[in-house]
Write a protein that holds these residues in place. Structure first.
Motif, short mmCIF file in Angstrom:
data_model
loop_
_atom_site.label_atom_id
_atom_site.label_comp_id
_atom_site.label_asym_id
_atom_site.label_seq_id
_atom_site.Cartn_x
_atom_site.Cartn_y
_atom_site.Cartn_z
N GLU A 1 2.04 57.98 -0.83
CA GLU A 1 1.18 57.69 -2.03
C GLU A 1 0.30 56.24 -1.78
OE1 GLU A 1 3.30 57.91 -5.50
OE2 GLU A 1 3.60 60.16 -5.40
N ALA A 2 0.04 55.91 -0.53
CA ALA A 2 -0.83 54.92 0.10
C ALA A 2 -0.20 53.51 -0.82
CB ALA A 2 -2.35 54.96 -0.69
N LEU B 1 7.93 62.09 9.95
CA LEU B 1 6.53 61.73 9.78
C LEU B 1 6.20 61.22 8.49
CD1 LEU B 1 3.40 62.00 10.72
CD2 LEU B 1 3.61 64.28 9.85
N VAL B 2 5.65 59.95 8.51
CA VAL B 2 5.24 59.31 7.10
C VAL B 2 3.93 59.17 7.02
CG1 VAL B 2 5.56 57.24 5.81
CG2 VAL B 2 7.51 58.10 7.26
N VAL B 3 3.28 59.96 6.15
CA VAL B 3 1.96 59.90 5.95
C VAL B 3 1.44 59.23 4.57
CG1 VAL B 3 1.40 62.14 6.99
CG2 VAL B 3 1.82 62.18 4.55
N SER B 4 0.34 58.73 4.46
CA SER B 4 -0.03 57.86 3.19
C SER B 4 -0.48 58.78 2.16
CB SER B 4 -0.79 56.65 3.53
OG SER B 4 -2.11 57.14 3.44
N ASP B 5 -1.17 59.68 2.56
CA ASP B 5 -1.74 60.28 1.23
C ASP B 5 -1.62 61.88 1.22
OD1 ASP B 5 -3.19 61.36 -0.93
OD2 ASP B 5 -4.94 60.51 -0.72
N ILE B 6 -1.08 62.58 0.73
CA ILE B 6 -0.82 63.95 1.10
C ILE B 6 -1.97 64.97 0.45
CG2 ILE B 6 0.39 64.69 -1.00
CD1 ILE B 6 2.27 66.41 0.83
N ASN B 7 -2.60 64.11 -0.41
CA ASN B 7 -3.77 64.92 -0.85
C ASN B 7 -4.71 65.31 -0.27
OD1 ASN B 7 -2.98 65.21 -3.58
ND2 ASN B 7 -3.29 63.12 -4.09
N ASN B 8 -4.90 64.36 0.88
CA ASN B 8 -6.04 64.46 1.80
C ASN B 8 -5.66 65.39 3.08
OD1 ASN B 8 -7.94 63.73 3.85
ND2 ASN B 8 -7.97 61.60 3.19
N PRO B 9 -6.56 66.47 3.00
CA PRO B 9 -6.39 67.63 3.97
C PRO B 9 -6.19 67.01 5.27
CG PRO B 9 -8.34 68.00 2.60
CD PRO B 9 -8.16 66.58 2.33
N PHE B 10 -6.65 65.81 5.71
CA PHE B 10 -6.55 65.21 6.68
C PHE B 10 -4.82 65.08 7.25
CE2 PHE B 10 -6.64 60.95 9.37
CZ PHE B 10 -7.46 61.23 10.33
N ALA B 11 -4.11 64.70 6.19
CA ALA B 11 -2.60 64.62 6.33
C ALA B 11 -2.05 66.10 6.62
CB ALA B 11 -2.08 64.02 5.24
N ILE B 12 -2.83 67.13 5.97
CA ILE B 12 -1.84 68.34 6.29
C ILE B 12 -1.99 68.63 7.73
CG2 ILE B 12 -2.22 70.79 5.53
CD1 ILE B 12 -1.65 68.72 3.23
N SER C 1 1.56 57.24 9.92
CA SER C 1 0.10 57.17 9.70
C SER C 1 0.18 56.06 8.25
CB SER C 1 -0.24 58.55 9.32
OG SER C 1 -1.50 58.45 8.76
N PRO C 2 -0.08 54.85 8.78
CA PRO C 2 0.38 53.97 7.88
C PRO C 2 -0.83 53.56 6.71
CG PRO C 2 -0.23 52.80 9.83
CD PRO C 2 -0.67 54.33 9.97
N VAL C 3 -0.19 52.86 5.50
CA VAL C 3 -1.13 52.46 4.54
C VAL C 3 -2.16 51.49 4.96
CG1 VAL C 3 -1.42 51.54 2.22
CG2 VAL C 3 0.43 53.34 2.77
N THR C 4 -1.74 50.42 5.85
CA THR C 4 -2.60 49.48 6.35
C THR C 4 -1.99 49.17 7.73
OG1 THR C 4 -1.26 47.39 5.64
CG2 THR C 4 -2.29 48.35 3.79
#
Lengths: 304, 304
Positions: free
Chosen positions: A60-61, A26-37, A84-87
């Motif tokens: 990190e976007a 699973l590749v997420v762009s921003d782990i600071n975002n609770p959305f990603a959690i 969950s891509p950057v763009t």
DNA sequence: CTGTTAGCGCCTTCAT
DNA sequence: ATGAAGGCGCTAACAG
């Protein structure tokens, strides 16, 4: 106890032989975002149920990080990728598909790839959100959007503009910045220092909203009395006392679970064919960051 | 573009041959905790600098999950493990060390394992935190602690008790519950429904503090005017408008970075020897959740 | 310096 | 039924 057993099989041998690692990424762009959690939790759960292990990475976007990490993951022969891509640029997806690795995408349309996508309709949601403010009586609205390259930012801006046009209103202003609290802070500063202040702002993302609220506070502008703020994806979190922002919620858990299911259908060979696109509904939740404008009483009903 | 190159080497073959995957694992217990997010970022960064890839796993505070996942990771032959463990029971660490896989632990002392540990001193920090409340004039204090099996919960309770004893005060009450918002909510309900209400509570963890604050709000008790709340690890987060709780902050990033460094020293063979224990200093940050007790004026200075 | 080969641990096939 | 053998992709060792 199985776990105490001395012998631990070497999956490297097994995987080399069978061409299956039973691991998806699973590749997420921003782990600071609770959305990603939430995505991390849901994908992990959905995969474990089906006997797969999940490894997580965050980019990190940065598109470069995204590609680097996809490459590393594929070197290690993950059986599939939830991205969950950057763009919505096609490069990352192209690369993965070019390696014949199954992939499914969470977030937004991928016009140039024939790939499984699970998303919600940002544009319509932004329209609904903006209409809500207009319905409260707001007439001076500004938009604090995200990076132009990112589809959600564009779609949310379009929805904002469409709702204003339908109500025959002009936007006060329209800003772009990264999806970060800092970006939101700077945009809000600009908005509040301009000649005409809006009575409400639509922000394109929860971190931008946080930055905007901080800037309002620092400049002495009271939310929601003097200024309403609405946003997207301000997911309820155990770490936060109260949901604060009125905004659009995506069905994050369901999106992540669905994306995982689609992926594993391909991984297991149960499905192979053209890309599927699943659009899930959003919902508007009203919290403490919105109110009618201070001068609302003076005018009639503004709903078209 | 390297990333566009058609050929992607198969690390399975390479790893099988060389006995190195260049992958380390980070196993955290609760991904809902912003504390864990910081660890994920820092370990990832520290490892990447040294050419390693990190895979993350979360155990949902279950020892069984922890062991299962460690086993899976070792099956896939990760080169080492950074563990932020559920408890300080030796089983997980034993298992990993028994497989000759290097490991380093973030969080608390591991009395039964000769292992590298990076931690801060919870007991002393809890004393300092409690003394701060006493210094404000509070005399009726309760403790909302975590699970008895978890060392940090025990240590923080001990520190609380020690500070009270030093000031010749008796605790109003002492509670245990899981490290969750829900646990905090239930404990706080009990506290507020008892005959003697405290004027301040010490909570053993940020999620408990959130639950406690929600319960106070729901029962109409004003924080900080009628009740002060202090906590641990309420890390500043981009997703949160303002740090709210007065509390102890651990140097999370530095702890995670140090643990990674120690681990990679062992992985690379630069160090092999007995376990090292590194204790990093904490600091007290004052925010909006504390005030002198409502009746503070009536009494003299309470600092011993 | 280039080319060949053996074997890492596992599963699958085929032979017994 | 149990057992032996080949080969997945790679690198280290060794031969030419």
């Amino acid at each position: 106890m199985i776990a105490e057993l001395r012998y631990v099989p070497n999956m490297l041998g097994q995987s080399l032989r069978t061409n299956r690692t039973m691991v998806i990424a699973l590749v997420v762009s921003d782990i600071n975002n609770p959305f990603a959690i939430q995505q991390i939790r849901s994908v992990g759960e959905a995969a474990r149920e089906r006997g797969y292990t999940v490894v997580f990475t965050h980019t990190e976007a940065s598109e470069k990080n995204e590609l680097d990490q996809l490459r590393t993951l594929i070197e290690h022969r993950v059986d599939g990728v939830v991205l969950s891509p950057v763009t919505n640029r096609p490069d990352s997806v192209d690369f993965v598909m070019g390696q014949n690795v199954p992939i499914s995408v969470i977030g937004y349309p991928m016009p140039y790839n024939d790939v499984d996508v699970v998303r919600s309709d940002s544009r319509t949601a932004a329209e609904e959100l903006t209409r809500y403010l207009i319905g409260l009586g707001h007439e001076r609205l500004a938009m604090l959007s995200g990076p132009r390259e990112i589809v959600t930012a564009r779609e949310r801006t379009q929805g904002f503009a469409a709702a204003l046009a339908a109500a025959e209103l002009e936007p006060v202003s329209l800003h772009h910045a990264p999806y970060t609290a800092d970006g939101g802070y700077r945009m809000m500063q600009a908005v509040l220092q301009a000649d005409t202040r809006p009575t409400a702002v639509v922000t394109a993302n929860n971190l931008i909203a946080v930055g905007a609220a901080r800037a309002s506070r620092d400049l002495g502008v009271k939310v929601p009395n003097e200024l309403s703020i609405v946003t997207f994806d301000d997911a309820p979190s155990d770490a936060v006392l109260d949901p604060y922002f009125t905004g659009i919620l995506q069905p994050t858990a369901e999106m992540a679970e669905t994306a995982t299911r689609l992926l594993l259908e391909r991984v297991s060979g149960d499905y192979s064919g053209e890309g599927r696109e699943i659009v899930l509904p959003t919902r508007l939740e009203v919290h403490a960051s919105t109110a009618p404008p201070a001068d609302a009483g003076k005018r009639g009903d503004r709903t078209s």
